[in-house]
Design an enzyme around this catalytic site. Structure first.
Site, PDB file in Angstrom:
ATOM      1  N   SER A 124       6.739  34.049  -0.179  1.00 52.03           N
ATOM      2  CA  SER A 124       6.381  35.022  -1.215  1.00 52.03           C
ATOM      3  C   SER A 124       5.638  36.200  -0.616  1.00 52.03           C
ATOM      4  O   SER A 124       4.917  36.060   0.373  1.00 52.03           O
ATOM      5  CB  SER A 124       5.488  34.317  -2.257  1.00 52.03           C
ATOM      6  OG  SER A 124       4.899  35.267  -3.105  1.00 52.03           O
ATOM      7  N   TYR A 148      -2.510  29.392  -3.920  1.00 51.21           N
ATOM      8  CA  TYR A 148      -1.033  29.390  -3.961  1.00 51.21           C
ATOM      9  C   TYR A 148      -0.499  30.148  -2.745  1.00 51.21           C
ATOM     10  O   TYR A 148       0.358  29.660  -2.003  1.00 51.21           O
ATOM     11  CB  TYR A 148      -0.530  30.034  -5.261  1.00 51.21           C
ATOM     12  CG  TYR A 148       0.894  30.497  -5.172  1.00 51.21           C
ATOM     13  CD1 TYR A 148       1.179  31.861  -5.046  1.00 51.21           C
ATOM     14  CD2 TYR A 148       1.943  29.592  -5.153  1.00 51.21           C
ATOM     15  CE1 TYR A 148       2.494  32.292  -4.922  1.00 51.21           C
ATOM     16  CE2 TYR A 148       3.251  30.019  -5.033  1.00 51.21           C
ATOM     17  CZ  TYR A 148       3.522  31.376  -4.909  1.00 51.21           C
ATOM     18  OH  TYR A 148       4.812  31.798  -4.771  1.00 51.21           O
ATOM     19  N   LYS A 152       1.791  28.998   0.835  1.00 51.85           N
ATOM     20  CA  LYS A 152       3.006  29.645   1.365  1.00 51.85           C
ATOM     21  C   LYS A 152       2.766  30.035   2.826  1.00 51.85           C
ATOM     22  O   LYS A 152       3.588  29.810   3.705  1.00 51.85           O
ATOM     23  CB  LYS A 152       3.351  30.904   0.544  1.00 51.85           C
ATOM     24  CG  LYS A 152       3.815  30.619  -0.877  1.00 51.85           C
ATOM     25  CD  LYS A 152       5.115  29.835  -0.900  1.00 51.85           C
ATOM     26  CE  LYS A 152       5.660  29.667  -2.312  1.00 51.85           C
ATOM     27  NZ  LYS A 152       6.867  28.792  -2.345  1.00 51.85           N
ATOM     28  N   ARG A 230       4.882  47.053  -8.706  1.00 49.97           N
ATOM     29  CA  ARG A 230       5.494  45.921  -8.020  1.00 49.97           C
ATOM     30  C   ARG A 230       6.960  46.198  -7.718  1.00 49.97           C
ATOM     31  O   ARG A 230       7.556  47.111  -8.316  1.00 49.97           O
ATOM     32  CB  ARG A 230       5.424  44.659  -8.904  1.00 49.97           C
ATOM     33  CG  ARG A 230       4.017  44.173  -9.215  1.00 49.97           C
ATOM     34  CD  ARG A 230       3.305  43.628  -8.005  1.00 49.97           C
ATOM     35  NE  ARG A 230       1.995  43.069  -8.324  1.00 49.97           N
ATOM     36  CZ  ARG A 230       0.870  43.763  -8.418  1.00 49.97           C
ATOM     37  NH1 ARG A 230       0.909  45.106  -8.235  1.00 49.97           N
ATOM     38  NH2 ARG A 230      -0.271  43.174  -8.708  1.00 49.97           N
TER      39      ARG A 230
HETATM   40  C1  WQD Z   1       3.159  41.902 -12.294  1.00 52.97           C
HETATM   41  C2  WQD Z   1       2.334  43.079 -12.788  1.00 52.97           C
HETATM   42  C3  WQD Z   1       0.106  42.480 -13.413  1.00 52.97           C
HETATM   43  C4  WQD Z   1       1.268  39.987 -16.861  1.00 52.97           C
HETATM   44  C5  WQD Z   1       3.078  36.841  -8.957  1.00 52.97           C
HETATM   45  C6  WQD Z   1       2.855  36.039  -7.698  1.00 52.97           C
HETATM   46  C7  WQD Z   1       4.068  36.099  -6.832  1.00 52.97           C
HETATM   47  C8  WQD Z   1       5.275  35.657  -7.619  1.00 52.97           C
HETATM   48  C9  WQD Z   1       5.448  36.578  -8.826  1.00 52.97           C
HETATM   49  C10 WQD Z   1       5.620  33.284  -7.380  1.00 52.97           C
HETATM   50  C11 WQD Z   1       0.905  43.079 -12.268  1.00 52.97           C
HETATM   51  C12 WQD Z   1       0.895  42.969 -14.626  1.00 52.97           C
HETATM   52  C13 WQD Z   1       1.309  40.806 -15.738  1.00 52.97           C
HETATM   53  C14 WQD Z   1       0.703  40.474 -18.059  1.00 52.97           C
HETATM   54  C15 WQD Z   1       0.253  42.577 -16.975  1.00 52.97           C
HETATM   55  N1  WQD Z   1       5.133  34.329  -8.057  1.00 52.97           N
HETATM   56  N2  WQD Z   1       0.814  42.081 -15.809  1.00 52.97           N
HETATM   57  N3  WQD Z   1       0.211  41.764 -18.080  1.00 52.97           N
HETATM   58  O1  WQD Z   1       1.166  38.943  -9.965  1.00 52.97           O
HETATM   59  O2  WQD Z   1       2.831  40.630  -8.993  1.00 52.97           O
HETATM   60  O3  WQD Z   1       3.189  38.202  -8.620  1.00 52.97           O
HETATM   61  O4  WQD Z   1       4.258  36.429  -9.607  1.00 52.97           O
HETATM   62  O5  WQD Z   1       6.233  33.298  -6.360  1.00 52.97           O
HETATM   63  O6  WQD Z   1       3.862  35.237  -5.725  1.00 52.97           O
HETATM   64  O7  WQD Z   1       1.778  36.619  -6.979  1.00 52.97           O
HETATM   65  O8  WQD Z   1       3.521  39.122 -10.889  1.00 52.97           O
HETATM   66  O9  WQD Z   1       4.454  39.319 -13.147  1.00 52.97           O
HETATM   67  O10 WQD Z   1       2.168  38.246 -12.871  1.00 52.97           O
HETATM   68  O11 WQD Z   1       2.412  40.710 -12.545  1.00 52.97           O
HETATM   69  O12 WQD Z   1      -0.196  43.741 -17.025  1.00 52.97           O
HETATM   70  O13 WQD Z   1       0.627  39.767 -19.124  1.00 52.97           O
HETATM   71  O14 WQD Z   1       2.248  42.990 -14.216  1.00 52.97           O
HETATM   72  O15 WQD Z   1      -1.242  42.979 -13.441  1.00 52.97           O
HETATM   73  O16 WQD Z   1       0.513  44.420 -12.057  1.00 52.97           O
HETATM   74  P1  WQD Z   1       2.560  39.306  -9.616  1.00 52.97           P
HETATM   75  P2  WQD Z   1       3.143  39.283 -12.435  1.00 52.97           P
END
Ligand code: WQD
Length: 335
Positions: A124, A148, A152, A230
């Site tokens: 990841s 987590y 990895k 992202r």
């Molecule tokens: C994306 C963006 C949040 C939810 C994680 C893990 C990564 C992989 C994918 C497993 C960020 C914002 C999110 C919400 C929001 N997982 N957000 N409101 O954190 O980039 O990655 O998940 O392999 O390893 O680190 O993904 O989708 O949680 O967040 O504003 O209710 O959306 O702050 O900017 P993330 P995410």
């Protein structure tokens, strides 16, 4: 060629199962269904029109894994199985270290005994921690900010060391960015237990009014609109990357690391707007506090995978949003 997919009933695993079958591979799925549903196997049969062999198995149980390897002569393994919620890993770190590390150690012990020499590992982008610069390249420093991510990171190190000690081994480490979307059939997709942690499944549940509104975690980041940026990649593109990785694994020895991302960064508000426009729905949101552990920007330089795997992401953000919505409507209505 027969490939074992550990955690193959999960979100990435099930999509990879489809692509491997369609590419002509024999696959066997092993899953304990702790974060997936048993009926995914039936849906995979519907999509591929093939029988799908599977075993209900915990990959931390050496006796069970040894029996599996004795029964099935595998040519390669894709190791998806593992706990994967960043926030949860901070509250139950021991479960994460025990499950995610032990499963890899058990798997490698069985692979050594039965002379299975090819493994693709589901890593990841979280191993990059707080990026000092973007886009991220595979040779950039790695340092984690949650248990987590450390599992990895540690699994990558274990696999590199095992490959170094056994020149016949081939290890491919795939660093995923942010997988979203679903298979065009709407039969498989991201199906988190309880309230979703990740952005897209949360958005789709707000759009169906299952959840009242989206909390945007912070709009004061140093990004174009202040919200987190992202690298969102269609899960089918990610799955196709695994087929290329398996092919690469059979042709090469030693360890290679690849970023699987699009190379494009989108903000949270970009995603909300794109989803509303693509699906003609509303996603009401409120600006909330930043979420602990979040970084401002994280997106890939995917050029190494393009050059060595001959792979690149093809599906655009509109497709990702349409397929996510199609899956949400389907899984709400039919399963
Ligand atoms: C994306 C963006 C949040 C939810 C994680 C893990 C990564 C992989 C994918 C497993 C960020 C914002 C999110 C919400 C929001 N997982 N957000 N409101 O954190 O980039 O990655 O998940 O392999 O390893 O680190 O993904 O989708 O949680 O967040 O504003 O209710 O959306 O702050 O900017 P993330 P995410």
């Amino acid at each position: 060629m027969k490939v074992l997919l550990t955690g193959g009933a999960g979100y990435i695993g099930s999509h990879t199962a489809v692509e491997l079958v369609e590419a002509g591979y024999d696959i066997v799925i092993g899953d304990n269904f702790s974060n997936s549903k048993r009926d995914v196997i039936d849906r995979l049969k519907k999509i591929t029109k093939k029988e799908i062999k599977f075993y209900e198995i915990d990959f931390t149980d050496y006796e069970a894994v040894d029996k599996l390897f004795e029964e099935e002569k595998f040519d390669a393994v894709i190791h998806f199985a593992g706990l994967k919620a960043v926030g949860e890993s901070c509250s139950i770190p021991l479960d994460y270290y025990q499950n995610n590390i032990d499963s890899t150690l058990v798997l490698l012990k069985a692979m050594k005994k039965y002379e299975v020499e090819n493994i693709v590992f589901s890593s990841s982008a979280t191993v990059y921690g707080i990026p000092k610069e973007v886009p991220l390249k595979e040779n950039m420093p790695t340092f984690c900010t949650n248990p987590y991510g450390w599992t990895k990171y540690m699994n990558e190190q274990i696999l590199k060391d095992v490959a170094k000690a056994n020149p016949k081994m081939s290890v491919v480490l795939l660093r995923y960015f942010n997988p979203i979307g679903a298979h065009e059939s709407g039969l498989i997709g991201e199906d988190p237990n309880g309230i979703p942690n990740n952005l897209m499944p949360y958005i789709t549940q707000v759009a169906t009014k299952k959840l009242p509104l989206l909390s945007v975690f912070g709009n004061d980041y140093p990004t174009k609109d202040g919200t987190g940026v992202r690298d969102y990649i269609h899960v089918v593109d990610l799955a196709k990357g695994h087929v290329k990785a398996i092919e690469f694994s059979f042709k090469n020895r030693g360890t290679e690391v690849f970023n699987l991302g699009t190379g494009k960064g989108y903000s949270v508000l970009d995603i909300v707007k794109a989803f509303e426009t693509a699906n003609e729905v509303e996603v009401p949101y409120v600006i909330a506090e930043r979420r602990d552990g979040d970084v401002a920007e994280c997106y890939a330089d995917p050029s190494k995978a393009e050059q060595l795997l001959k792979w690149h992401a093809e599906r655009d953000l509109v497709q990702m949003c349409k397929d996510s919505w199609n899956w949400q409507q389907n899984c709400t209505n039919n399963f």
